[in-house]
Design a protein around this motif. Structure first.
Motif, PDB file in Angstrom:
ATOM      1  N   THR A 118       0.836  -1.198   0.000  1.00  0.00           N
ATOM      2  CA  THR A 118       0.000   0.000   0.000  1.00  0.00           C
ATOM      3  C   THR A 118       0.871   1.249   0.000  1.00  0.00           C
ATOM      4  O   THR A 118       1.762   1.382   0.831  1.00  0.00           O
ATOM      5  N   PRO A 119       0.688   2.152  -0.981  1.00  0.00           N
ATOM      6  CA  PRO A 119       1.530   3.351  -1.029  1.00  0.00           C
ATOM      7  C   PRO A 119       1.440   4.153   0.266  1.00  0.00           C
ATOM      8  O   PRO A 119       0.373   4.279   0.861  1.00  0.00           O
ATOM      9  N   ILE A 120       2.564   4.668   0.688  1.00  0.00           N
ATOM     10  CA  ILE A 120       2.616   5.503   1.884  1.00  0.00           C
ATOM     11  C   ILE A 120       3.131   6.864   1.467  1.00  0.00           C
ATOM     12  O   ILE A 120       4.210   6.976   0.900  1.00  0.00           O
ATOM     13  N   ASN A 121       2.362   7.888   1.711  1.00  0.00           N
ATOM     14  CA  ASN A 121       2.718   9.211   1.195  1.00  0.00           C
ATOM     15  C   ASN A 121       3.383  10.100   2.232  1.00  0.00           C
ATOM     16  O   ASN A 121       3.430  11.306   2.089  1.00  0.00           O
ATOM     17  N   TYR A 122       3.904   9.492   3.299  1.00  0.00           N
ATOM     18  CA  TYR A 122       4.616  10.284   4.270  1.00  0.00           C
ATOM     19  C   TYR A 122       6.086   9.877   4.265  1.00  0.00           C
ATOM     20  O   TYR A 122       6.436   8.798   3.820  1.00  0.00           O
ATOM     21  N   ARG A 123       6.935  10.741   4.764  1.00  0.00           N
ATOM     22  CA  ARG A 123       8.357  10.454   4.816  1.00  0.00           C
ATOM     23  C   ARG A 123       8.630   9.390   5.878  1.00  0.00           C
ATOM     24  O   ARG A 123       8.065   9.413   6.953  1.00  0.00           O
ATOM     25  N   LYS A 124       9.500   8.436   5.564  1.00  0.00           N
ATOM     26  CA  LYS A 124       9.824   7.374   6.503  1.00  0.00           C
ATOM     27  C   LYS A 124      11.134   7.688   7.206  1.00  0.00           C
ATOM     28  O   LYS A 124      12.199   7.505   6.635  1.00  0.00           O
ATOM     29  N   PRO A 125      11.143   8.164   8.417  1.00  0.00           N
ATOM     30  CA  PRO A 125      12.407   8.368   9.122  1.00  0.00           C
ATOM     31  C   PRO A 125      13.028   7.016   9.453  1.00  0.00           C
ATOM     32  O   PRO A 125      12.334   6.045   9.689  1.00  0.00           O
ATOM     33  N   MET A 126      14.344   6.953   9.457  1.00  0.00           N
ATOM     34  CA  MET A 126      15.020   5.689   9.730  1.00  0.00           C
ATOM     35  C   MET A 126      14.803   5.238  11.172  1.00  0.00           C
ATOM     36  O   MET A 126      14.738   4.053  11.451  1.00  0.00           O
ATOM     37  N   CYS A 127      14.713   6.201  12.098  1.00  0.00           N
ATOM     38  CA  CYS A 127      14.506   5.821  13.493  1.00  0.00           C
ATOM     39  C   CYS A 127      13.977   7.018  14.266  1.00  0.00           C
ATOM     40  O   CYS A 127      14.065   8.159  13.821  1.00  0.00           O
ATOM     41  N   LEU A 128      13.428   6.735  15.419  1.00  0.00           N
ATOM     42  CA  LEU A 128      12.978   7.800  16.302  1.00  0.00           C
ATOM     43  C   LEU A 128      14.183   8.425  16.985  1.00  0.00           C
ATOM     44  O   LEU A 128      15.209   7.787  17.178  1.00  0.00           O
ATOM     45  N   SER A 129      14.050   9.697  17.361  1.00  0.00           N
ATOM     46  CA  SER A 129      15.138  10.366  18.062  1.00  0.00           C
ATOM     47  C   SER A 129      15.377   9.709  19.412  1.00  0.00           C
ATOM     48  O   SER A 129      14.501   9.039  19.964  1.00  0.00           O
ATOM     49  N   ARG A 130      16.582   9.887  19.940  1.00  0.00           N
ATOM     50  CA  ARG A 130      16.919   9.304  21.237  1.00  0.00           C
ATOM     51  C   ARG A 130      15.966   9.807  22.331  1.00  0.00           C
ATOM     52  O   ARG A 130      15.550   9.058  23.216  1.00  0.00           O
ATOM     53  N   GLU A 131      15.639  11.116  22.269  1.00  0.00           N
ATOM     54  CA  GLU A 131      14.748  11.686  23.283  1.00  0.00           C
ATOM     55  C   GLU A 131      13.367  11.041  23.233  1.00  0.00           C
ATOM     56  O   GLU A 131      12.760  10.734  24.266  1.00  0.00           O
ATOM     57  N   THR A 132      12.863  10.829  22.003  1.00  0.00           N
ATOM     58  CA  THR A 132      11.543  10.217  21.864  1.00  0.00           C
ATOM     59  C   THR A 132      11.564   8.757  22.288  1.00  0.00           C
ATOM     60  O   THR A 132      10.626   8.268  22.928  1.00  0.00           O
ATOM     61  N   GLN A 133      12.623   8.022  21.949  1.00  0.00           N
ATOM     62  CA  GLN A 133      12.739   6.641  22.393  1.00  0.00           C
ATOM     63  C   GLN A 133      12.679   6.552  23.916  1.00  0.00           C
ATOM     64  O   GLN A 133      11.984   5.705  24.483  1.00  0.00           O
ATOM     65  N   MET A 134      13.389   7.463  24.586  1.00  0.00           N
ATOM     66  CA  MET A 134      13.401   7.457  26.050  1.00  0.00           C
ATOM     67  C   MET A 134      12.025   7.805  26.603  1.00  0.00           C
ATOM     68  O   MET A 134      11.548   7.194  27.563  1.00  0.00           O
ATOM     69  N   TYR A 135      11.382   8.789  25.979  1.00  0.00           N
ATOM     70  CA  TYR A 135      10.059   9.213  26.461  1.00  0.00           C
ATOM     71  C   TYR A 135       9.039   8.072  26.325  1.00  0.00           C
ATOM     72  O   TYR A 135       8.291   7.771  27.255  1.00  0.00           O
ATOM     73  N   LEU A 136       9.023   7.405  25.159  1.00  0.00           N
ATOM     74  CA  LEU A 136       8.048   6.346  24.924  1.00  0.00           C
ATOM     75  C   LEU A 136       8.326   5.113  25.777  1.00  0.00           C
ATOM     76  O   LEU A 136       7.413   4.336  26.064  1.00  0.00           O
ATOM     77  N   SER A 137       9.577   4.916  26.163  1.00  0.00           N
ATOM     78  CA  SER A 137       9.932   3.751  26.970  1.00  0.00           C
ATOM     79  C   SER A 137       9.686   3.976  28.458  1.00  0.00           C
ATOM     80  O   SER A 137       9.262   3.065  29.179  1.00  0.00           O
ATOM     81  N   THR A 138       9.965   5.205  28.939  1.00  0.00           N
ATOM     82  CA  THR A 138       9.941   5.443  30.387  1.00  0.00           C
ATOM     83  C   THR A 138       9.050   6.594  30.825  1.00  0.00           C
ATOM     84  O   THR A 138       8.776   6.752  32.014  1.00  0.00           O
ATOM     85  N   GLY A 139       8.631   7.437  29.859  1.00  0.00           N
ATOM     86  CA  GLY A 139       7.870   8.624  30.226  1.00  0.00           C
ATOM     87  C   GLY A 139       8.759   9.778  30.634  1.00  0.00           C
ATOM     88  O   GLY A 139       8.281  10.847  31.018  1.00  0.00           O
ATOM     89  N   TYR A 140      10.090   9.578  30.537  1.00  0.00           N
ATOM     90  CA  TYR A 140      11.042  10.615  30.943  1.00  0.00           C
ATOM     91  C   TYR A 140      11.011  11.765  29.943  1.00  0.00           C
ATOM     92  O   TYR A 140      11.009  11.559  28.739  1.00  0.00           O
ATOM     93  N   ASP A 141      10.981  12.996  30.445  1.00  0.00           N
ATOM     94  CA  ASP A 141      11.033  14.160  29.559  1.00  0.00           C
ATOM     95  C   ASP A 141      12.356  14.884  29.765  1.00  0.00           C
ATOM     96  O   ASP A 141      13.026  14.732  30.772  1.00  0.00           O
ATOM     97  N   THR A 142      12.736  15.662  28.781  1.00  0.00           N
ATOM     98  CA  THR A 142      14.041  16.331  28.793  1.00  0.00           C
ATOM     99  C   THR A 142      13.948  17.752  29.316  1.00  0.00           C
ATOM    100  O   THR A 142      14.794  18.585  29.021  1.00  0.00           O
TER     101      THR A 142
END
Length: 259
Positions: free
Chosen positions: A176-200
């Motif tokens: 299925t075509p995807i019309n949004y940009r595919k980032p290679m990975c989430l930022s380190r800050e976002t990875q930490m936030y989604l894993s632990t709820g920690y904010d910067t």
């Protein structure tokens, strides 16, 4: 990234179709721990629904050794130069019926890291199929929505070799075509936030950043709202802050794509 299922207690027609969660940590020790703790998939699905048409990406392939042939020790030697994991399954060295005969043998999976993220379900299937044919593994475990029960014991392969993509030779049905940009990975800050709820430093901005990055991946409002809720205080959750941020992020990405 891989997909994991938080529970093994589902039943009925929807068993293991819904509720898949993304584990974004690709560290090999972490992945080894996850696949020995949860039922899992080597691929990631849009909306967390395990269907081949929902295939989004994969960073790993998994080979299922379920028949007499390659032993565990032989697999250790064959794949020793790879970055990967070998994990025994629940029927390892136990009697299992095969064509009317009870067979005892080594039963295990070999999980290998891809050279880079695969975004095409057809390329993923072609890559897995080539390895399945080469090593004569379970031919039913090559589709783009295959899940596996958790492994019972795991050992890590710490080689340098990775699996190169095998592009299908003949034209095939496109994903299925995807019309949004595919980032290679989430930022380190976002990875930490989604894993632990920690904010910067600013909770709202951390949640906002996570929401917009997930929206770039193409996730919908419900998924994003549930993902970013981890770092939002309960009183703000009750006021729907996570839902509002999810709606805003999806709308924002749509506007960017249309501009």
């Amino acid at each position: 990234m891989i997909s994991v299922h938080p529970t093994s207690k589902l039943s009925g027609a929807g068993m293991y179709k819904y509720g898949w969660e993304i584990d974004i940590n690709n560290d090999i020790d972490h992945v080894a721990n996850v696949i020995s703790s949860y039922d899992w998939c080597p691929m990631v699905f849009n909306s967390g629904i395990r269907l081949a048409e929902n295939f989004y990406s994969a960073d790993w392939i998994a080979l299922d050794f379920d028949d007499p042939g390659t032993t565990l020790n032989e697999a250790r030697e064959i794949f020793r130069d790879y970055q990967g994991i070998i994990g025994t399954t629940r029927n390892h060295q136990k009697p299992k019926e095969k064509r009317g005969v009870m067979v005892v043998c080594d039963r295990f999976r070999v999980v290998l890291r891809l050279s880079s993220t695969v975004y095409s379900s057809e390329t993923f299937k072609s890559t897995v199929k080539s390895y399945q044919l080469r090593y004569k593994t379970d031919a039913s475990a090559v589709d783009a929505a295959r899940f596996f029960f958790h492994c019972f014991s795991v050992e890590i392969l710490r080689g340098e070799k990775t699996v190169s993509h095998i592009i299908p030779q003949k034209p095939s049905k496109k994903s299925t075509p995807i019309n949004y940009r595919k980032p290679m990975c989430l930022s380190r800050e976002t990875q930490m936030y989604l894993s632990t709820g920690y904010d910067t430093g600013c909770r709202h901005e951390s949640a906002k950043r996570a929401a917009i990055e997930l929206a770039r991946y193409g996730y919908g409002e419900d998924y994003i709202a549930n993902a970013i809720k981890i770092g939002i205080p309960q009183d703000r959750v009750s006021h729907g802050e996570h839902i509002n941020l999810a709606r805003w992020s999806v709308k924002n990405i749509r506007k960017r794509n249309l501009s």
